[in-house]
Write a protein that holds these residues in place. Structure first.
Motif, PDB file in Angstrom:
ATOM      1  N   LEU A 290       0.817  -1.248   0.055  1.00 37.24           N
ATOM      2  CA  LEU A 290      -0.153   0.129   0.019  1.00 37.24           C
ATOM      3  C   LEU A 290       0.788   1.111   0.162  1.00 37.24           C
ATOM      4  CD1 LEU A 290      -2.604  -0.963   2.674  1.00 37.24           C
ATOM      5  CD2 LEU A 290      -2.747  -1.259  -0.101  1.00 37.24           C
ATOM      6  N   TYR A 291       1.982   1.132   0.877  1.00 36.21           N
ATOM      7  CA  TYR A 291       2.931   2.445   0.843  1.00 36.21           C
ATOM      8  C   TYR A 291       3.615   2.641  -0.572  1.00 36.21           C
ATOM      9  CZ  TYR A 291       6.630   5.489   1.903  1.00 36.21           C
ATOM     10  OH  TYR A 291       7.752   6.493   1.993  1.00 36.21           O
ATOM     11  N   LEU A 292       4.168   1.810  -1.002  1.00 30.71           N
ATOM     12  CA  LEU A 292       4.684   1.839  -2.171  1.00 30.71           C
ATOM     13  C   LEU A 292       4.104   2.170  -3.639  1.00 30.71           C
ATOM     14  CD1 LEU A 292       7.423  -1.030  -2.023  1.00 30.71           C
ATOM     15  CD2 LEU A 292       7.937   1.448  -1.453  1.00 30.71           C
ATOM     16  N   GLN A 293       2.725   1.741  -3.536  1.00 31.79           N
ATOM     17  CA  GLN A 293       1.936   1.880  -4.444  1.00 31.79           C
ATOM     18  C   GLN A 293       1.002   3.086  -4.527  1.00 31.79           C
ATOM     19  OE1 GLN A 293       0.212  -1.696  -6.723  1.00 31.79           O
ATOM     20  NE2 GLN A 293       1.156  -2.979  -5.197  1.00 31.79           N
ATOM     21  N   TYR A 294       0.441   3.345  -3.226  1.00 36.90           N
ATOM     22  CA  TYR A 294      -0.582   4.476  -2.950  1.00 36.90           C
ATOM     23  C   TYR A 294       0.447   5.696  -2.590  1.00 36.90           C
ATOM     24  CZ  TYR A 294      -4.662   1.859  -3.119  1.00 36.90           C
ATOM     25  OH  TYR A 294      -5.700   0.981  -3.422  1.00 36.90           O
ATOM     26  N   MET A 350       9.650   5.232  10.729  1.00 40.31           N
ATOM     27  CA  MET A 350      10.256   6.467  10.660  1.00 40.31           C
ATOM     28  C   MET A 350       9.933   7.197   9.273  1.00 40.31           C
ATOM     29  SD  MET A 350      13.636   6.891  12.897  1.00 40.31           S
ATOM     30  CE  MET A 350      14.392   5.383  12.144  1.00 40.31           C
ATOM     31  N   LEU A 351       9.246   6.193   8.529  1.00 42.23           N
ATOM     32  CA  LEU A 351       8.667   6.707   6.953  1.00 42.23           C
ATOM     33  C   LEU A 351       7.743   7.829   6.992  1.00 42.23           C
ATOM     34  CD1 LEU A 351       8.545   3.404   5.180  1.00 42.23           C
ATOM     35  CD2 LEU A 351      10.200   4.963   4.599  1.00 42.23           C
ATOM     36  N   LEU A 438       0.227   3.109   8.924  1.00 44.16           N
ATOM     37  CA  LEU A 438       1.423   2.390   8.853  1.00 44.16           C
ATOM     38  C   LEU A 438       2.287   2.636  10.104  1.00 44.16           C
ATOM     39  CD1 LEU A 438       2.012   3.267   4.883  1.00 44.16           C
ATOM     40  CD2 LEU A 438       1.565   1.069   5.997  1.00 44.16           C
ATOM     41  N   GLU A 439       2.534   3.735  10.441  1.00 42.76           N
ATOM     42  CA  GLU A 439       3.351   4.146  11.526  1.00 42.76           C
ATOM     43  C   GLU A 439       3.020   3.469  12.853  1.00 42.76           C
ATOM     44  OE1 GLU A 439       4.897   7.854  14.523  1.00 42.76           O
ATOM     45  OE2 GLU A 439       3.676   8.222  12.792  1.00 42.76           O
ATOM     46  N   TRP A 440       1.777   3.429  13.241  1.00 45.71           N
ATOM     47  CA  TRP A 440       1.255   2.518  14.443  1.00 45.71           C
ATOM     48  C   TRP A 440       1.528   1.286  14.100  1.00 45.71           C
ATOM     49  CZ3 TRP A 440      -3.946   5.089  15.879  1.00 45.71           C
ATOM     50  CH2 TRP A 440      -3.693   6.483  16.436  1.00 45.71           C
ATOM     51  N   ALA A 441       1.187   0.621  13.097  1.00 42.75           N
ATOM     52  CA  ALA A 441       1.246  -0.924  12.727  1.00 42.75           C
ATOM     53  C   ALA A 441       2.886  -1.372  12.768  1.00 42.75           C
ATOM     54  CB  ALA A 441       0.668  -1.103  11.459  1.00 42.75           C
TER      55      ALA A 441
END
Length: 465
Positions: A290-294, A350-351, A438-441
């Motif tokens: 999800l991060y890389l595509q969205y 940290m992303l 994403l950070e929490w996960a």
């Protein structure tokens, strides 16, 4: 092959052909799983599925796997591991082919559930077969190569999924593994010897039904929190789980004697470490996809190629770590692996939307090293303290710990989607919420790894033969 002797596998060529048979299957399942993760955004668009339903695509696979894991292992110990293994391959092949007919998200979820059941049958027997075949011939190395096949599947899955999705459509992702399934079935049929039947043993049908109901309701309830329906289902699932524990202690033919398992310090803490590490590992590809595509606007193929870095490191290190655990205390490389895996999640936490891809690359390399050090030594240490006639159920318990961990990790991710994004498709307006999720996960997953390191080290010393 009988449970009392491994003389049928005294030939090195037969042992290695048997190992190849199992490795093909343990390559096949994760390849299919990781390939599907890369195709999720395309599936969501094609089937008009919201974010929560998309998150259920990998989750339904887990639900089928966890519900049937214990019964499948026990059936294999009673009627024969080869029969259950081949039946699992057949079920996987049929359900994969049926997906070409799918035109609605709910039918896809049903097929994923069936694929999870087939995975329980394959993984619940595969490790047991390898463990017995190589019991006197370097079991750690053989288990390491089995783990390597899993990571090679994970490695090949993302780029294959990306290429198939872009070149054809997402249905092709499910059809691609079928030739390998046929090859694996032929290899297993020819080279794997059937175990002896145990006519004096019976399957605990009541216990099996209780376990299926308890695990399913608890999982569905957890994923539906914080709604009252989710709390109710989760509570009923926990109640049935307590009833299952009580019933198992009084059954004449239990799936598992839980008290004896807890008393076996090495085995019990090994499966605890496995549970926590897989709770961290399973959501990783889904979240990174999800991060890389969205967020970073990579294509499915580009995202898949980047994500294979972690699995590539695992594939390189797993057999080496397995061999090391034949000579060294298994808890040493396993615990170091837990710590490194957690460090990788801290890097990912940290992303932000402007982070360079080099940060993702660094995290994946560290995490691949960590998990490669953990998996084989952990399995080797656990199975080294199990009697031969109970290897299938012990293998199933290790896979249950893996699947329960996967289930917990994904259920919490589904909960975060319900809470932070809800039943809407992911668009640019949702990107800040997605980054918060994403950070929490990632931070939660880092916490799982630290707990796994504690349980891994505290198992004590193991004498691996």
């Amino acid at each position: 092959m009988t449970d009392a002797s491994d003389t049928a596998y005294s030939s090195a060529s037969v042992r290695w052909l048997t190992l190849l048979s199992i490795c093909v299957a343990t390559f096949l399942m994760p390849m299919s799983m990781s390939a599907v993760n890369v195709a999720l955004p395309t599936i969501a668009e094609d089937l008009s599925a919201d974010a929560v339903l998309v998150s259920w695509i990998p989750t339904m696979n887990l639900l089928g796997a966890i519900a049937l894991q214990l019964p499948a292992g026990r059936i294999a110990d009673i009627i024969g591991r080869k029969k259950v293994f081949l039946s699992g391959l057949l079920l996987f092949s049929v359900s994969s082919f049926a997906i070409i007919l799918v035109e609605h998200i709910y039918w896809l979820l049903l097929m994923r559930l069936i694929q999870g059941v087939s995975g329980a049958m394959v993984f619940g027997t595969g490790m047991a077969i390898v463990s017995q075949v190589f019991a006197l011939h370097g079991r750690g190395m053989a288990l390491g190569l089995t783990s390597t096949s899993v990571y090679l599947g994970l490695t090949c899955g993302p780029p294959i999924g990306g290429w198939l999705t872009e070149g054809w459509n997402w249905h092709a992702v499910f059809l691609a593994p079928l030739p390998l399934a046929v090859l694996c079935a032929v290899l297993v049929w020819i080279h794997v010897r059937e175990t002896e039947r145990q006519p004096d043993q019976r399957l605990d049908w009541l216990g099996s039904l209780l376990f299926i109901a308890a695990s399913s309701l608890f999982f569905i309830g957890l994923s539906e929190l914080p709604s009252w329906q989710g709390a109710l289902l989760g509570g009923v699932g926990l109640g049935l789980l307590a009833l299952f524990v009580y019933q198992q202690e009084h059954s004449p033919h239990p799936l598992i004697r839980l008290r004896r398992m807890v008393q076996n310090r090495v085995f019990f803490r090994s499966i605890q470490a496995s549970f926590l590490m897989y709770a961290a590992n399973y959501p990783l590809q889904f979240l990174l996809s999800l991060y890389l595509q969205y967020i970073r606007d990579l294509s499915p193929a580009e995202a898949g190629q980047l994500m294979l870095l972690q699995a590539m490191m695992m594939a390189i290190l797993a057999p080496l770590a397995g061999r090391l655990s034949d000579r060294l205390e298994p808890r040493i490389p396993a615990t170091a692996g837990c710590i490194l895996f957690g460090v990788g999640f801290m890097i990912l936490a940290m992303l932000d939307q402007d982070s360079g891809l080099s940060q993702v690359v660094l995290a994946l390399l560290v995490m691949g090293t960590g998990f490669g050090l953990f998996s084989s030594p952990n399995n080797n240490g656990a199975l080294s303290v199990v009697a031969t006639e109970r290897l299938s159920i012990a293998s199933s318990l290790l896979n249950i710990s893996r699947t329960l961990g996967n289930m917990l990790g994904m259920a919490i991710v589904v909960f975060l989607f319900n809470w932070l994004i809800g039943k809407s498709q992911i668009t640019a307006d949702q990107f800040p919420a997605l980054m918060q999720l994403l950070e929490w996960a990632f931070l939660l997953c880092a916490g799982y790894c630290l707990l796994a390191a504690w349980r891994s080290w505290s198992r004590g010393k193991v004498h691996v033969t």
